[in-house]
Design an enzyme around this catalytic site. Structure first.
Site, PDB file in Angstrom:
ATOM      1  N   GLU A 119      -3.774 -18.681  31.269  1.00  0.00           N
ATOM      2  CA  GLU A 119      -4.436 -17.399  30.635  1.00  0.00           C
ATOM      3  C   GLU A 119      -4.256 -16.186  30.988  1.00  0.00           C
ATOM      4  O   GLU A 119      -5.338 -15.481  31.639  1.00  0.00           O
ATOM      5  CB  GLU A 119      -5.898 -17.682  30.669  1.00  0.00           C
ATOM      6  CG  GLU A 119      -6.523 -19.126  30.243  1.00  0.00           C
ATOM      7  CD  GLU A 119      -8.139 -19.378  30.473  1.00  0.00           C
ATOM      8  OE1 GLU A 119      -8.467 -18.635  31.182  1.00  0.00           O
ATOM      9  OE2 GLU A 119      -8.475 -20.502  29.935  1.00  0.00           O
TER      10      GLU A 119
ATOM     11  N   ARG B 254      -4.212  -9.359  32.999  1.00  0.00           N
ATOM     12  CA  ARG B 254      -3.620  -8.281  33.889  1.00  0.00           C
ATOM     13  C   ARG B 254      -1.932  -8.161  33.923  1.00  0.00           C
ATOM     14  O   ARG B 254      -1.503  -7.200  33.635  1.00  0.00           O
ATOM     15  CB  ARG B 254      -4.286  -8.221  35.247  1.00  0.00           C
ATOM     16  CG  ARG B 254      -3.790  -6.958  35.923  1.00  0.00           C
ATOM     17  CD  ARG B 254      -4.446  -7.156  37.316  1.00  0.00           C
ATOM     18  NE  ARG B 254      -5.554  -7.709  37.775  1.00  0.00           N
ATOM     19  CZ  ARG B 254      -6.687  -7.175  37.996  1.00  0.00           C
ATOM     20  NH1 ARG B 254      -6.622  -5.758  37.971  1.00  0.00           N
ATOM     21  NH2 ARG B 254      -7.888  -7.662  37.975  1.00  0.00           N
TER      22      ARG B 254
ATOM     23  N   TYR C  25     -14.483  -1.124  41.312  1.00  0.00           N
ATOM     24  CA  TYR C  25     -14.216  -1.883  42.406  1.00  0.00           C
ATOM     25  C   TYR C  25     -13.561  -1.278  43.680  1.00  0.00           C
ATOM     26  O   TYR C  25     -12.767  -1.850  44.338  1.00  0.00           O
ATOM     27  CB  TYR C  25     -12.956  -2.946  41.747  1.00  0.00           C
ATOM     28  CG  TYR C  25     -13.437  -3.538  40.706  1.00  0.00           C
ATOM     29  CD1 TYR C  25     -14.533  -4.728  40.496  1.00  0.00           C
ATOM     30  CD2 TYR C  25     -12.639  -3.361  39.518  1.00  0.00           C
ATOM     31  CE1 TYR C  25     -14.591  -5.108  39.118  1.00  0.00           C
ATOM     32  CE2 TYR C  25     -12.951  -3.722  38.212  1.00  0.00           C
ATOM     33  CZ  TYR C  25     -13.914  -4.655  38.266  1.00  0.00           C
ATOM     34  OH  TYR C  25     -14.363  -5.192  36.930  1.00  0.00           O
TER      35      TYR C  25
ATOM     36  N   CYS D 294     -21.717  13.031  35.801  1.00  0.00           N
ATOM     37  CA  CYS D 294     -22.532  13.438  36.745  1.00  0.00           C
ATOM     38  C   CYS D 294     -23.340  12.177  37.770  1.00  0.00           C
ATOM     39  O   CYS D 294     -24.114  11.676  37.759  1.00  0.00           O
ATOM     40  CB  CYS D 294     -24.025  14.176  36.188  1.00  0.00           C
ATOM     41  SG  CYS D 294     -23.656  15.005  35.006  1.00  0.00           S
TER      42      CYS D 294
ATOM     43  N   TYR E 278      -7.813  -3.748  31.874  1.00  0.00           N
ATOM     44  CA  TYR E 278      -9.185  -3.523  32.131  1.00  0.00           C
ATOM     45  C   TYR E 278      -9.459  -1.832  32.232  1.00  0.00           C
ATOM     46  O   TYR E 278     -10.221  -1.479  33.103  1.00  0.00           O
ATOM     47  CB  TYR E 278      -9.655  -4.209  33.430  1.00  0.00           C
ATOM     48  CG  TYR E 278      -9.455  -5.563  33.440  1.00  0.00           C
ATOM     49  CD1 TYR E 278     -10.132  -6.297  32.621  1.00  0.00           C
ATOM     50  CD2 TYR E 278      -8.389  -6.403  34.285  1.00  0.00           C
ATOM     51  CE1 TYR E 278      -9.986  -7.895  32.563  1.00  0.00           C
ATOM     52  CE2 TYR E 278      -8.020  -7.623  33.970  1.00  0.00           C
ATOM     53  CZ  TYR E 278      -8.722  -8.583  33.171  1.00  0.00           C
ATOM     54  OH  TYR E 278      -8.550  -9.612  33.043  1.00  0.00           O
TER      55      TYR E 278
HETATM   56  N1  LLP Z   1      -9.223 -16.502  32.206  1.00  0.00           N
HETATM   57  C1  LLP Z   1     -10.857 -16.189  32.578  1.00  0.00           C
HETATM   58  C2  LLP Z   1     -11.589 -17.203  32.286  1.00  0.00           C
HETATM   59  C3  LLP Z   1     -11.048 -14.976  33.045  1.00  0.00           C
HETATM   60  O1  LLP Z   1     -12.397 -14.618  33.427  1.00  0.00           O
HETATM   61  C4  LLP Z   1     -10.211 -13.945  33.374  1.00  0.00           C
HETATM   62  C5  LLP Z   1     -10.336 -12.836  34.053  1.00  0.00           C
HETATM   63  C6  LLP Z   1      -8.545 -14.215  32.919  1.00  0.00           C
HETATM   64  C7  LLP Z   1      -8.175 -15.541  32.571  1.00  0.00           C
HETATM   65  C8  LLP Z   1      -7.619 -13.256  33.001  1.00  0.00           C
HETATM   66  O2  LLP Z   1      -7.403 -12.901  34.381  1.00  0.00           O
HETATM   67  P1  LLP Z   1      -6.236 -12.208  34.713  1.00  0.00           P
HETATM   68  O3  LLP Z   1      -4.974 -12.584  34.387  1.00  0.00           O
HETATM   69  O4  LLP Z   1      -6.381 -10.730  34.226  1.00  0.00           O
HETATM   70  O5  LLP Z   1      -6.351 -11.969  36.269  1.00  0.00           O
HETATM   71  N2  LLP Z   1     -12.123  -5.968  35.334  1.00  0.00           N
HETATM   72  C9  LLP Z   1     -11.507  -6.603  36.483  1.00  0.00           C
HETATM   73  C10 LLP Z   1     -10.904  -7.864  36.193  1.00  0.00           C
HETATM   74  C11 LLP Z   1     -11.702  -9.048  35.815  1.00  0.00           C
HETATM   75  C12 LLP Z   1     -11.090 -10.231  35.659  1.00  0.00           C
HETATM   76  C13 LLP Z   1     -12.169 -11.399  34.632  1.00  0.00           C
HETATM   77  N3  LLP Z   1     -11.460 -12.452  34.384  1.00  0.00           N
HETATM   78  C14 LLP Z   1     -10.468  -5.538  37.080  1.00  0.00           C
HETATM   79  O6  LLP Z   1     -10.457  -4.570  36.459  1.00  0.00           O
HETATM   80  O7  LLP Z   1      -9.984  -5.708  38.105  1.00  0.00           O
END
Ligand code: LLP
Length: 426
Positions: free
Chosen positions: A283, A286, A326, A353, A381
């Protein structure tokens, strides 16, 4: 390769100068590269060749219909977390039967919607959800395909807000409870157990925690098989990180190669048993879109100070939350790098602001009022987390594809921000 590079002193998206895009579409604007997107997806698709595998793009990273449509055309499935995201997949021409539904708080309406579209699987995060799914599926005369999101209690070594596999996170079912929960699920008539999943965190640079999680899932799958519960798929979640500064994340091909090797040796050790042909699901979010996009913004004012110099731009925390939320470090590049001015050290801030409204801190930039900056690696994101705080319309989104620019989301207008509101009537 990077699809955002300088050509004749001008930062370009593929071969189109970002200054041209700013002139045509204004700022702030998210700009994506189709070639980058496809290259990132190919890294997964190529590594999966010859294996029983499915890539379910985690669309929370970037859910623009154009992005989803391109990935659907490549055969991607989708990991979604709301009914809205499912409807986006359908609107973009994606296949609901390649969709996983994750999340701790699926509503009854969302469950009904997903069941009516025959999604691939519900990634169940609690016993309460299991019972609810069973009831709703029964009411609809269906069987809900389920996987349990198991919390393997592995430290992903990432920012605490994006680590999800530890015991004190709200996510998943504790490893120790998983067997009993599967046994309970097996008794429920309107559920069909199809898989197991985990997601331990995001922006992981090393795959060792992911492989440790894989080992724990394999251990559980063996125990389940002994109980007569056979799984069709194993889903390792997302998580591979990208380069924002000088991080060196593990290559996708290396990570997937190690996963398939581990599974092959496990299958060999179990030859003859039922679960030898398990499908592997990933899944990624990013790592598909992150470095395929930048946020283009314009310098409004320079504000020198005794302690700090501020470079005030027209993008803000509402457009790009990651730094404020973050303390994320995101690279900032001057779109024109042949500037005549000397560099100074600035905090790049927006007009909102709040002191937390910053995009970058202590950066050496050679800029003047009116110059353009690009916040790099903002494709994931970025827009999906944008808000209308301070009654700011969200940015436009543009995709560069094969030498052309496409407006894939218009800049929000003030009228669109008011559209759902009304004043009290007597
Ligand atoms: N699967 C599930 C169940 C997830 O909760 C997430 C991300 C992914 C897959 C995808 O993960 P990735 O491959 O993108 O690492 N907003 C934060 C990141 C939050 C990630 C939430 N879950 C940021 O900007 O760093």
């Amino acid at each position: 390769m990077s699809f955002f590079s300088y050509q004749n002193g001008e930062l370009c998206a593929e071969n189109i100068p970002l200054s041209k895009i700013a002139a045509q579409f204004g700022t702030p604007t998210y700009v994506y590269s189709k070639a980058a997107l496809l290259e990132n997806f190919s890294a997964y698709a190529n590594a999966c060749q010859g294996h029983d595998a499915l890539i379910c793009y985690a669309m929370k990273a970037n859910s623009n219909l154009a992005v989803l449509n391109l990935l659907a055309q490549q055969g991607a499935g989708f990991d979604l977390v709301s009914g809205g995201e499912l409807l986006r997949v359908i609107a973009a021409g994606g296949d609901p039967q390649k969709c996983l539904f994750s999340g701790v708080g699926k509503t009854r309406d969302e469950i009904r919607l997903a069941l009516s579209h025959n999604i691939l699987c519900f990634n169940v995060e609690s016993i309460a959800e299991l019972y609810s799914l069973n009831t709703i599926a029964g009411e609809m005369g269906k069987k809900a395909p389920i996987s349990l999101r198991v919390n393997p209690n592995v430290d992903a070594k990432t920012h605490p807000y994006i680590a999800t596999g530890l015991k004190d996170n709200k996510f998943g079912i504790a490893f120790e409870d998983a067997l009993a929960t599967y046994q309970a699920a097996a008794q429920l008539p309107h559920l069909h157990i199809v898989g197991i999943d985990c997601h331990i965190g995001s922006q992981l640079l090393d795959d060792a925690p992911l492989l440790a999680a894989l080992d724990k899932l394999i251990e559980l799958i063996d125990q389940l098989a002994e109980q007569g519960i056979t799984l069709h798929h194993l889903d390792l979640g997302g998580g591979i990180g990208i380069t924002y500064a000088d991080e060196r994340p593990v290559a996708v091909a290396d990570y997937l190669g190690r996963v398939f090797a581990r599974i092959a040796s496990w299958r060999a050790s179990k030859s003859g048993s039922q679960h030898t042909s398990i499908k592997v699901i990933f899944e990624p979010g990013r790592s598909i879109v992150g470095n395929a996009g930048v946020l283009l913004t314009k310098v409004e004012f320079l504000k020198p100070g005794a302690e700090k110099n501020f470079c005030i731009v027209d993008a803000a925390m509402n457009d790009l939350m990651r730094p404020a939320m973050y303390q994320a470090w995101m690279d900032v590049k001057a779109v024109n790098n042949a500037a005549a001015v000397e560099p100074s050290t600035y905090d790049v801030v927006g007009p909102i602001c709040e002191s937390g409204d910053w995009l970058a801190r202590n950066r050496a930039l050679a800029v003047q009022t009116g110059d353009l900056l690009a916040i790099m690696s903002a494709g994931a994101y970025g827009m999906t987390m944008a808000s209308n705080y301070n009654t700011r319309g969200r940015p436009a989104e543009v995709m560069v594809a094969d030498g052309h620019t496409h407006l894939i989301r218009q800049r929000e207008t003030i009228e669109s921000l008011f559209a759902l509101e009304s004043i009290l009537l007597k």
